[in-house]
Write a protein that holds these residues in place. Structure first.
Motif, mmCIF file in Angstrom:
data_model
loop_
_atom_site.group_PDB
_atom_site.id
_atom_site.type_symbol
_atom_site.label_atom_id
_atom_site.label_comp_id
_atom_site.label_asym_id
_atom_site.label_seq_id
_atom_site.Cartn_x
_atom_site.Cartn_y
_atom_site.Cartn_z
ATOM 1 N N VAL A 1 42.865 56.509 9.846
ATOM 2 C CA VAL A 1 43.056 57.796 9.183
ATOM 3 C C VAL A 1 43.741 58.776 10.128
ATOM 4 N N CYS B 1 36.502 60.548 7.253
ATOM 5 C CA CYS B 1 36.176 59.117 7.352
ATOM 6 C C CYS B 1 34.816 58.749 6.766
ATOM 7 N N ALA C 1 39.830 64.011 10.437
ATOM 8 C CA ALA C 1 39.425 62.603 10.270
ATOM 9 C C ALA C 1 37.912 62.475 10.411
#
Ligand code: ATP
Ligand code: MG
Ligand code: MG
Length: 408
Positions: free
Chosen positions: A327, A350, A346
């Motif tokens: 990501v 995530c 992120a």
């Protein structure tokens, strides 16, 4: 279309519900309905009137939507939970049959339009955070207070709260660029010799280039203006696919591009399906794994449809080679976000993308994440971790208490 069982044709000035609502202009349409701006004579304000197609399956769908919206509206009298409010509903008979009509508070453009007006160049993090917070407040209310799964969360189904005058056509008043306006016709070429023609063509190319440049300048200032009058909180709409967590009718939900892995694989679902982010059935799974790493074998092989996609080792059957990324890398390389912003974002994103549904954070937990906390001056600048933690824990406590409006 506009035939028996289908849409009801509306003209500006038409009256509904014994004259209470007067139609003004069309706001949008979907597979089930057309939606009109209408003036509510009784409360003297503008509303959005959703006029459903008349065939029985559409009427059934409207009743379904009313069931959920009534509950949502009844339990949020202060209207601060970032979910569309249902004001009224009634039946309207026209040449194409009997249409169930839903009356909503008037809202602005969808997030999809916002992204399009910005020509897919992205929206500033400050706005993104405000929008995320609103959506999470809405989801937390649906999930933890009502036990409702929206199950079709996407850009089209989040509308901005607009403060522009609803009667003004936003395109004609210059608030939005008209992306669909056709270009002018080129002039005729009569009576020119080949050299004159060539010169004219060259001149036209130069002029076209200049016009293109000017257009992009005008449009970028217009897209900025299109955000005027929008305080950018937003509301979740379209409860046509909503379900009660304890009464699920179907195991195949969500719009294709946004589908969570457990839906693709038929593994059963819960609130956490609303917590996955949209990515772009085999290919979709492959994209997920390129971004997030290999799916744990247990999850890959557990669903009723797992065998369509995975072999017994938990490897995709038809796609062998995956281009692994992360990501954070995609945010930096594709979306040109700075390394530090990408790391913070992120870190928020995530966990929402976890293959294991039970590991995805709840909406309430997301609201506490440092990435969504204000600075003291109510801006969302970069924070160091300690500040973030302190502010985060101090500010997030009100968000789950019912009847208590949090400041977004
Ligand atoms: P779908 O095919 O997405 O299920 P639908 O027929 O159920 O569509 P909606 O998605 O509820 O219809 O609404 C259609 C469009 O009307 C929306 O995309 C939006 O542009 C506009 N609209 C809906 N509600 C409002 C509102 N409250 N204020 C302003 N515009 C609205
Ligand atoms: Mg919709
Ligand atoms: Mg719908």
């Amino acid at each position: 279309g506009y035939r028996k069982g289908g849409y009801h044709a509306v003209r500006p000035g038409d009256q509904f519900a014994a004259g209470r609502y007067v139609s003004q202009r069309k706001l949008g349409w979907g597979n089930f309905s057309t939606v009109w701006l209408a003036f509510d004579v009784q409360s003297q304000r503008y509303v959005a009137l959703k006029i459903q197609k008349s065939a029985p399956e559409f009427a059934q769908a409207a009743l379904h939507e009313i069931e959920f919206l009534s509950e949502i509206t009844k339990r949020d009298p202060s209207n601060c939970k970032c979910i569309i409010q249902l004001i009224d509903h009634f039946k309207h008979t026209g040449p194409n049959g009997q249409h169930i009509c839903l009356v909503f508070e008037f809202l602005g453009d969808s997030l999809l339009k916002l992204v399009q007006y910005n020509r897919y160049k992205g929206i500033g993090f400050d706005r993104v955070k405000r929008i995320c917070k609103s959506i999470l407040v809405g989801l937390d209310y649906l999930h933890s207070e009502l036990g409702i799964i929206h199950s079709d969360l996407k850009l089209e189904n989040v509308l901005l709260i607009s403060t522009i005058d609803p009667t003004k056509d936003p395109i004609r008043s210059g608030l939005k660029p008209d992306l669909e306006r056709p270009e002018g016709n080129p002039n005729g070429e009569v009576g020119l010799n080949p050299i004159e023609k060539k010169l004219k063509m060259r001149a036209r190319r130069v002029l076209a280039k200049l016009a293109e440049k000017r257009k992009s300048v005008v449009e970028s200032s217009r897209s900025e203006r299109s955000l005027d009058g929008i305080d950018l909180t937003c509301k979740i709409v379209d409860f046509g696919n909503a379900c009660w967590a304890d009464k699920q009718f179907t195991d195949f939900i969500q719009t294709r591009q946004y589908r969570a892995p457990e839906i693709i694989l038929g593994s059963g679902y819960s609130f956490s399906v609303d917590m996955t982010e949209g990515l772009s059935l085999q290919d979709h799974l492959a994209l997920m794994m390129e971004l997030l790493g290999k799916m744990p074998k247990k999850i890959a092989t557990m669903g009723t449809r797992s065998k369509e996609y995975f072999d017994r080792h938990g490897d995709l059957k038809r796609i062998r080679r995956l281009k692994l990324s992360s990501v954070e890398r995609v945010l930096v390389d594709k979306y040109k976000i700075s390394e530090s912003d990408a790391r913070e974002f992120a870190n928020f994103l995530c966990p929402l993308l976890d293959f294991a549904p039970e590991k995805r954070p709840t909406a309430a937990e997301c609201l506490k994440h440092p990435w969504l906390q204000y600075n003291e001056d109510k801006t969302y600048g970069p924070l160091n971790n300690n500040d973030a933690k302190n502010i985060g824990l101090a500010q997030s406590t009100g968000s789950t208490t019912s009847g208590d409006c949090t400041n977004i």
